[in-house]
Design a protein around this motif. Structure first.
Motif, PDB file in Angstrom:
ATOM      1  N   PHE A 107       0.854  -1.187   0.000  1.00  0.00           N
ATOM      2  CA  PHE A 107       0.000   0.000   0.000  1.00  0.00           C
ATOM      3  C   PHE A 107       0.888   1.233   0.000  1.00  0.00           C
ATOM      4  CE2 PHE A 107      -2.466   3.269   2.412  1.00  0.00           C
ATOM      5  CZ  PHE A 107      -3.502   3.426   1.498  1.00  0.00           C
ATOM      6  N   VAL A 108       0.806   2.013  -1.065  1.00  0.00           N
ATOM      7  CA  VAL A 108       1.556   3.274  -1.118  1.00  0.00           C
ATOM      8  C   VAL A 108       0.712   4.296  -0.369  1.00  0.00           C
ATOM      9  CG1 VAL A 108       2.690   4.967  -2.594  1.00  0.00           C
ATOM     10  CG2 VAL A 108       2.573   2.573  -3.316  1.00  0.00           C
ATOM     11  N   ASN A 109       1.186   4.616   0.829  1.00  0.00           N
ATOM     12  CA  ASN A 109       0.380   5.357   1.795  1.00  0.00           C
ATOM     13  C   ASN A 109       0.475   6.871   1.570  1.00  0.00           C
ATOM     14  OD1 ASN A 109      -0.969   6.125   4.172  1.00  0.00           O
ATOM     15  ND2 ASN A 109       0.973   6.150   5.298  1.00  0.00           N
ATOM     16  N   PRO A 110      -0.595   7.477   1.068  1.00  0.00           N
ATOM     17  CA  PRO A 110      -0.477   8.896   0.691  1.00  0.00           C
ATOM     18  C   PRO A 110      -0.121   9.811   1.849  1.00  0.00           C
ATOM     19  CG  PRO A 110      -2.782   8.148   0.587  1.00  0.00           C
ATOM     20  CD  PRO A 110      -1.940   6.934   0.823  1.00  0.00           C
ATOM     21  N   THR A 111      -0.558   9.463   3.083  1.00  0.00           N
ATOM     22  CA  THR A 111      -0.384  10.418   4.188  1.00  0.00           C
ATOM     23  C   THR A 111       1.053  10.512   4.694  1.00  0.00           C
ATOM     24  OG1 THR A 111      -0.938   8.769   5.876  1.00  0.00           O
ATOM     25  CG2 THR A 111      -2.763  10.045   4.966  1.00  0.00           C
ATOM     26  N   GLN A 112       1.933   9.624   4.235  1.00  0.00           N
ATOM     27  CA  GLN A 112       3.320   9.738   4.699  1.00  0.00           C
ATOM     28  C   GLN A 112       4.207  10.475   3.691  1.00  0.00           C
ATOM     29  OE1 GLN A 112       3.762   5.315   4.866  1.00  0.00           O
ATOM     30  NE2 GLN A 112       5.832   5.714   4.098  1.00  0.00           N
ATOM     31  N   PHE A 113       3.589  10.959   2.603  1.00  0.00           N
ATOM     32  CA  PHE A 113       4.329  11.728   1.600  1.00  0.00           C
ATOM     33  C   PHE A 113       4.014  13.205   1.774  1.00  0.00           C
ATOM     34  CE2 PHE A 113       4.188   7.543  -0.186  1.00  0.00           C
ATOM     35  CZ  PHE A 113       5.302   7.419  -1.009  1.00  0.00           C
TER      36      PHE A 113
ATOM     37  N   VAL B 152       2.807  10.182  17.269  1.00  0.00           N
ATOM     38  CA  VAL B 152       3.713   9.765  18.338  1.00  0.00           C
ATOM     39  C   VAL B 152       4.553  10.994  18.671  1.00  0.00           C
ATOM     40  CG1 VAL B 152       5.498   8.125  19.020  1.00  0.00           C
ATOM     41  CG2 VAL B 152       3.692   7.413  17.433  1.00  0.00           C
ATOM     42  N   GLU B 153       4.146  11.698  19.732  1.00  0.00           N
ATOM     43  CA  GLU B 153       4.728  13.019  19.990  1.00  0.00           C
ATOM     44  C   GLU B 153       6.215  12.931  20.265  1.00  0.00           C
ATOM     45  OE1 GLU B 153       2.546  15.108  22.961  1.00  0.00           O
ATOM     46  OE2 GLU B 153       0.697  15.098  21.781  1.00  0.00           O
ATOM     47  N   GLY B 154       6.936  13.952  19.871  1.00  0.00           N
ATOM     48  CA  GLY B 154       8.377  14.002  20.128  1.00  0.00           C
ATOM     49  C   GLY B 154       9.134  13.195  19.098  1.00  0.00           C
ATOM     50  N   LEU B 155       9.041  11.872  19.189  1.00  0.00           N
ATOM     51  CA  LEU B 155       9.762  10.990  18.269  1.00  0.00           C
ATOM     52  C   LEU B 155       9.462  11.327  16.810  1.00  0.00           C
ATOM     53  CD1 LEU B 155       9.216   7.511  19.956  1.00  0.00           C
ATOM     54  CD2 LEU B 155      11.393   8.668  19.654  1.00  0.00           C
ATOM     55  N   SER B 156       8.218  11.687  16.525  1.00  0.00           N
ATOM     56  CA  SER B 156       7.795  11.914  15.138  1.00  0.00           C
ATOM     57  C   SER B 156       8.436  13.132  14.508  1.00  0.00           C
ATOM     58  CB  SER B 156       6.278  12.077  15.057  1.00  0.00           C
ATOM     59  OG  SER B 156       5.670  10.823  15.139  1.00  0.00           O
ATOM     60  N   ASN B 157       9.052  13.987  15.341  1.00  0.00           N
ATOM     61  CA  ASN B 157       9.645  15.219  14.800  1.00  0.00           C
ATOM     62  C   ASN B 157      11.155  15.113  14.663  1.00  0.00           C
ATOM     63  OD1 ASN B 157       7.126  16.427  14.748  1.00  0.00           O
ATOM     64  ND2 ASN B 157       7.298  16.987  16.906  1.00  0.00           N
ATOM     65  N   ARG B 158      11.698  13.920  14.890  1.00  0.00           N
ATOM     66  CA  ARG B 158      13.153  13.798  14.823  1.00  0.00           C
ATOM     67  C   ARG B 158      13.581  13.089  13.527  1.00  0.00           C
ATOM     68  NH1 ARG B 158      13.421  15.673  19.818  1.00  0.00           N
ATOM     69  NH2 ARG B 158      12.309  14.560  21.456  1.00  0.00           N
TER      70      ARG B 158
ATOM     71  N   ALA C 157      11.906  15.395  11.052  1.00  0.00           N
ATOM     72  CA  ALA C 157      12.257  16.819  11.036  1.00  0.00           C
ATOM     73  C   ALA C 157      12.299  17.321   9.600  1.00  0.00           C
ATOM     74  CB  ALA C 157      13.605  17.029  11.721  1.00  0.00           C
ATOM     75  N   SER C 158      12.846  16.504   8.699  1.00  0.00           N
ATOM     76  CA  SER C 158      12.966  16.995   7.315  1.00  0.00           C
ATOM     77  C   SER C 158      11.733  16.660   6.480  1.00  0.00           C
ATOM     78  CB  SER C 158      14.223  16.435   6.645  1.00  0.00           C
ATOM     79  OG  SER C 158      14.551  15.178   7.121  1.00  0.00           O
ATOM     80  N   ARG C 159      10.909  15.741   6.963  1.00  0.00           N
ATOM     81  CA  ARG C 159       9.689  15.394   6.230  1.00  0.00           C
ATOM     82  C   ARG C 159       8.497  15.566   7.187  1.00  0.00           C
ATOM     83  NH1 ARG C 159      10.220   9.617   3.501  1.00  0.00           N
ATOM     84  NH2 ARG C 159       8.558  10.493   2.229  1.00  0.00           N
ATOM     85  N   PRO C 160       8.072  16.803   7.438  1.00  0.00           N
ATOM     86  CA  PRO C 160       6.992  17.036   8.422  1.00  0.00           C
ATOM     87  C   PRO C 160       5.749  16.203   8.080  1.00  0.00           C
ATOM     88  CG  PRO C 160       7.948  19.124   7.681  1.00  0.00           C
ATOM     89  CD  PRO C 160       8.530  18.056   6.806  1.00  0.00           C
ATOM     90  N   GLY C 161       5.211  15.532   9.079  1.00  0.00           N
ATOM     91  CA  GLY C 161       4.009  14.728   8.867  1.00  0.00           C
ATOM     92  C   GLY C 161       4.298  13.301   8.420  1.00  0.00           C
ATOM     93  N   HIS C 162       5.547  13.022   8.066  1.00  0.00           N
ATOM     94  CA  HIS C 162       5.876  11.683   7.542  1.00  0.00           C
ATOM     95  C   HIS C 162       5.550  10.581   8.555  1.00  0.00           C
ATOM     96  CE1 HIS C 162       7.989   8.408   5.623  1.00  0.00           C
ATOM     97  NE2 HIS C 162       8.787   8.276   6.661  1.00  0.00           N
TER      98      HIS C 162
END
Ligand code: AMP
Length: 281
Positions: A57-63, A110-116, A120-125
């Motif tokens: 599944f090519v997941n649109p929300t991680q792009f 997943v707060e914190g971890l998701s921004n590292r 950090a370079s792919r916001p929302g990934h």
């Protein structure tokens, strides 16, 4: 091997295998364009689980908006053949509407971890990754889910999520599969021109350099990062995104590298973003 298209079909398959067949259930989430790295996960799943499903599944929300969602490589028939050859019993290949019904408004952050790191370079990934993997775990109810160390920060995010949401699914991590010359296998390697393919070796060389330095006793994260940056500075086509030494559990930067330190690099080679890493022993 069965091809499943809906969440209801996947859940029915999983429950039947567990309840009627007495099988443990393994899930291997992928975005398709399968290669030997994916094959190693499927093989590991088949070795420890009686029934294995591979999701494609090519997941649109991680792009991100300017990323490669629309042109992500797709090779569904070959993927099914590979999955079956490696021991999969089912492929779950839903349409986008199946996992994101019209008006979908529920996401896993997943707060914190998701921004590292990549977050950090792919916001929302990682929000997209955590959301789709949560949906897959809810649908398949697997005993074990298999992921590659290749995406080491993703593993940290998903482990945290699996604990926090009490999924009860064991997150199994498999080693990075590489080409003979060291390049980590990736579905995105097909984007590389022959020249970029050669230049891309700088990433695995940087990783090997860091491994050699730590084997020789170097523990200062700053020195390791500097050495890796030098290895990546060999070609104008390479643009470093990040070079980091972090705790693999929290993704917080460390000053002194040691067991459990994730040393990770991400760089653009021409128009293609590649990642590589090592977990220091
Ligand atoms: P993807 O299809 O890129 O989303 O990857 C699906 C799974 O395969 C993820 O858990 C990745 O970490 C894993 N994977 C991708 N490349 C490799 C590799 N070279 N070695 C091991 N696992 C990999």
């Amino acid at each position: 091997m069965e091809i499943l298209r809906t969440v209801v079909e996947l859940r029915r398959w999983s429950r039947k295998e567990r309840n009627d067949g007495g099988k443990t259930i393994g899930l291997v989430p992928t975005m398709g364009a399968l290669h030997a790295g994916h094959a190693s996960l499927i093989c590991a799943a088949a070795a420890s689980c009686g029934a294995v499903a591979v999701s494609i599944f090519v997941n649109p929300t991680q792009f991100g908006p300017n990323e490669d969602f629309a042109r992500y490589p797709c090779s569904f028939d070959a993927d099914c053949a590979l999955a079956e050859a490696e021991g999969a019993h089912a492929v779950f290949a839903p349409g986008v509407d199946e996992l994101y019904p019209t008006g979908a408004a529920t996401f896993v952050d997943v707060e914190g971890l998701s921004n590292r790191l990549d977050g950090a370079s792919r916001p929302g990934h990682f929000r997209g990754v955590a959301t789709v993997v949560a949906k897959l775990l809810i649908a398949a109810e697997p005993d074990r889910a298999f992921f590659g160390q290749k995406d080491a920060a993703q593993v940290s995010v998903l482990r945290r999520m699996a604990v926090d949401l009490r999924f009860g699914t064991e997150i199994v991590v498999c080693p990075i599969v590489r080409e003979a010359d060291g390049l980590a296998l990736s579905s995105r390697n097909v984007y590389l021109s022959p020249d970029e393919r050669m230049k891309a070796l700088a990433l695995s060389r940087a990783i090997r350099c860091v491994e050699a330095l730590t084997a020789g006793g170097e523990r200062r994260a700053g020195a390791l990062i500097e050495a890796a940056r030098q290895m990546l500075a060999v070609a104008a086509e390479i643009r470093v995104d990040y070079v980091e030494a972090v705790d693999w559990g929290t993704l917080e930067p460390v000053e002194t590298a040691g067991p459990g330190t994730l040393f990770a690099v991400a760089a653009w080679v021409g128009g293609t973003r590649l990642i590589d890493n090592t977990i220091l022993g």
